[in-house]
Every structure is written in C-alpha cells, then in structure tokens.
Design an enzyme around this catalytic site. Structure first.
Site, PDB file in Angstrom:
ATOM      1  N   HIS A 247      14.121  -1.928  -9.796  1.00  0.00           N
ATOM      2  CA  HIS A 247      13.249  -2.988 -10.292  1.00  0.00           C
ATOM      3  C   HIS A 247      11.780  -2.792  -9.887  1.00  0.00           C
ATOM      4  O   HIS A 247      10.898  -2.834 -10.731  1.00  0.00           O
ATOM      5  CB  HIS A 247      13.754  -4.347  -9.782  1.00  0.00           C
ATOM      6  CG  HIS A 247      13.012  -5.524 -10.319  1.00  0.00           C
ATOM      7  ND1 HIS A 247      13.576  -6.777 -10.434  1.00  0.00           N
ATOM      8  CD2 HIS A 247      11.738  -5.680 -10.749  1.00  0.00           C
ATOM      9  CE1 HIS A 247      12.680  -7.625 -10.934  1.00  0.00           C
ATOM     10  NE2 HIS A 247      11.550  -6.981 -11.126  1.00  0.00           N
TER      11      HIS A 247
ATOM     12  N   GLU B 106      -0.412  10.268   6.252  1.00  0.00           N
ATOM     13  CA  GLU B 106      -0.948   8.931   6.482  1.00  0.00           C
ATOM     14  C   GLU B 106       0.112   7.837   6.415  1.00  0.00           C
ATOM     15  O   GLU B 106      -0.123   6.716   6.871  1.00  0.00           O
ATOM     16  CB  GLU B 106      -2.036   8.629   5.453  1.00  0.00           C
ATOM     17  CG  GLU B 106      -1.516   8.490   4.035  1.00  0.00           C
ATOM     18  CD  GLU B 106      -2.598   8.085   3.040  1.00  0.00           C
ATOM     19  OE1 GLU B 106      -3.389   7.201   3.353  1.00  0.00           O
ATOM     20  OE2 GLU B 106      -2.615   8.691   1.959  1.00  0.00           O
TER      21      GLU B 106
ATOM     22  N   HIS C 150       3.946  -7.881  -6.299  1.00  0.00           N
ATOM     23  CA  HIS C 150       5.174  -7.285  -6.827  1.00  0.00           C
ATOM     24  C   HIS C 150       4.830  -6.488  -8.076  1.00  0.00           C
ATOM     25  O   HIS C 150       4.266  -7.025  -9.031  1.00  0.00           O
ATOM     26  CB  HIS C 150       6.198  -8.368  -7.171  1.00  0.00           C
ATOM     27  CG  HIS C 150       7.351  -7.858  -7.982  1.00  0.00           C
ATOM     28  ND1 HIS C 150       8.108  -6.776  -7.602  1.00  0.00           N
ATOM     29  CD2 HIS C 150       7.868  -8.289  -9.166  1.00  0.00           C
ATOM     30  CE1 HIS C 150       9.048  -6.565  -8.511  1.00  0.00           C
ATOM     31  NE2 HIS C 150       8.913  -7.449  -9.468  1.00  0.00           N
TER      32      HIS C 150
END
Length: 272
Positions: free
Chosen positions: A211, A170, A140
């Site tokens: 976030h 890609e 994260h």
C-alpha cells in the site's frame, strides 16, 4: 493577506507539489496532515468558521483536544493542492474530548477530510506523547519502490530496516529508530489506525504492506526528506536485487562506527 499567504500554507503547497512530482500520489492516492502551532492558529482566527458542526473521528485522541490540523481531503488529488487548496484541503479542529472534529476552513462543497484521518490522528496522538509535542506532521504516500519490496521481502520491521540501511550510508542517521511494518489491512478504519499507532511508538517510519508508507516528523521539510530517503534507499535495493543481489555491503561494525561518529542511537536488534 489571505490564509494562503501564510508560511505554513505555502510550505504545505510546495511539499504536496514535490510529492506529486515524485510520483507518490497517483489520482487521489495518499494524504497529509499538519498540526498547527499556537502562533499559526492565532494568525488564522479571522479566516476560520468556528460555528460548523462536529463529526465523529472514529477513534479517541484525548491529547489532541482543541488542536487544529491542516488536512488533505477525501478523494482529492494531491496534484491539485497548489491549484485550489480550499477545494482540496482544509483546517479541522478537534473537540474537547478528542472524539470529534469540525471543518473550520476549506474543504468546500461539502468535502471531507481524508478517509484515513483515524490513522493520522492516532499517530499524531502517539507522537505528541513520545516527542513532547515536537512532531507535527504525518505523511502517507504510495511510494513505488517501497511497495514493490513488500511483495518480495519478509514483512518484518527488522528485515526492512537492515536491508534499507545497507543501501545508503545516511539511512541509519536519517531513520535510526528503524522501520515498522503493518501487514495488509483494509485502510481507513480503527484497526489499521491502532496497528500503525502501536508501531509509531518506536518508529518514525511505518510501511503498510502492498500500500505505501507513513512518516512522522517535526516539520513538513523533515518529514518529506525522511520519506524521500527511505524511498530512494528502496529504489537502490530494487536495482541491486535486479542485478543479482549484493556482493558486498555495509556490515554491523560499520554501523556501530557510524552511530558513534554521528551521535545517533542504533538498536543492536538491527545489528545482529
């Protein structure tokens, strides 16, 4: 040999340093967890303390019972992982019920695992089931351009997937299962853990609105590479939008041709 001489520890330290240099982990932002292999657990037996006390995870992850994880610490800076790993990260063990964890190495001075441990372990639990145990990493990070896009694009997985696929050829090869998006939620609790885990059933990339990003992968290198690819695509999109938007792009038929030649499965949901 010390525990920090182990290859998986060395790889972890390199990955955290690379992530810091990318600018994805300001202050104590972001967190990483890695599920050890049986061979790695056996190799560290002499360094760990099995007598420590268990603490509640906050969620139940039965299929992770007795597993060991290398985890970053709560409030710890990613940039310091290479300076003193034992103060900033540690190894935890999950109990037989999948409800509690205990610190068996590191996280010295009463440090705790990342506050987002429930989200990590819930995602690990899903990925163990979905990949037959192949996925071992959850990462994260506060990826700048992905976060910026959550303020201007609809918070829909199909939209983010298609827009980011179009930015680099890609992309549909690197993340063919697309992207899931969680609307803004308070981090660290069971609710966001469940929402993230639900999307991890079908995706290896989940964006937390305003976030950051969660990525799942088989190895530290592959997971870092996945996040790097998504964030670079987001950076290109930010630049394209700032230049007035797309004048031409990769179309659906191009993606179908790409999927055929690279032998990847792309959902038609993203090609409408």
């Amino acid at each position: 040999m010390t525990i920090e001489d182990m290859k998986f520890i060395q790889n972890f330290k390199r990955m955290t340093n690379d992530a810091w240099l990318k600018g994805w982990h300001e202050r104590n932002g972001g967190n990483i967890t890695y599920r050890l292999t049986k061979e790695e657990v056996s190799a560290i037996k002499e360094f760990i303390n099995e007598d420590s006390e268990y603490n509640s995870i906050g969620v139940t992850v039965k299929n992770l019972a007795n597993e060991y994880f290398l985890v970053t610490g709560s409030g710890k800076f990613i940039r310091n992982m290479t300076v003193c790993l034992g103060e900033n990260a540690g190894i935890i063990k999950i109990d037989e019920k999948g409800e509690n964890y205990k610190v068996v190495w590191g996280l010295s001075n009463n440090a705790r695992p990342t506050s987002e441990l429930p989200s990590h372990l819930m995602s690990h639990s899903i990925k163990v089931e979905k990949t037959n145990g192949c996925h071992r990493v959850i990462m994260h990070s506060h990826t700048t351009n992905v976060i910026a896009l959550t303020f201007v694009l609809p918070l829909e997985g199909k939209v983010f997937t298609r827009e980011l696929w179009e930015m680099a050829t890609e992309c549909p090869v690197v993340f063919p299962s697309g992207i899931g998006v969680v609307p803004w939620m308070v981090p660290g609790g069971a609710a966001i853990a469940e929402a993230t885990g639900e999307l991890m059933k079908d995706h290896d990339v989940v964006i937390w609105a305003h976030h950051g990003m969660f990525c799942s992968g088989e190895t530290l290198d592959l997971t870092f590479g996945l996040m790097d690819t998504v964030e670079k695509s987001a950076e290109i999109l930010v630049k394209v939008l700032s230049m007035g938007g797309k004048k031409q792009t990769i179309v659906s038929e191009n993606f179908r041709d790409l999927a055929k030649d690279f032998n990847v499965s792309i959902s038609e949901d993203y090609l409408v």
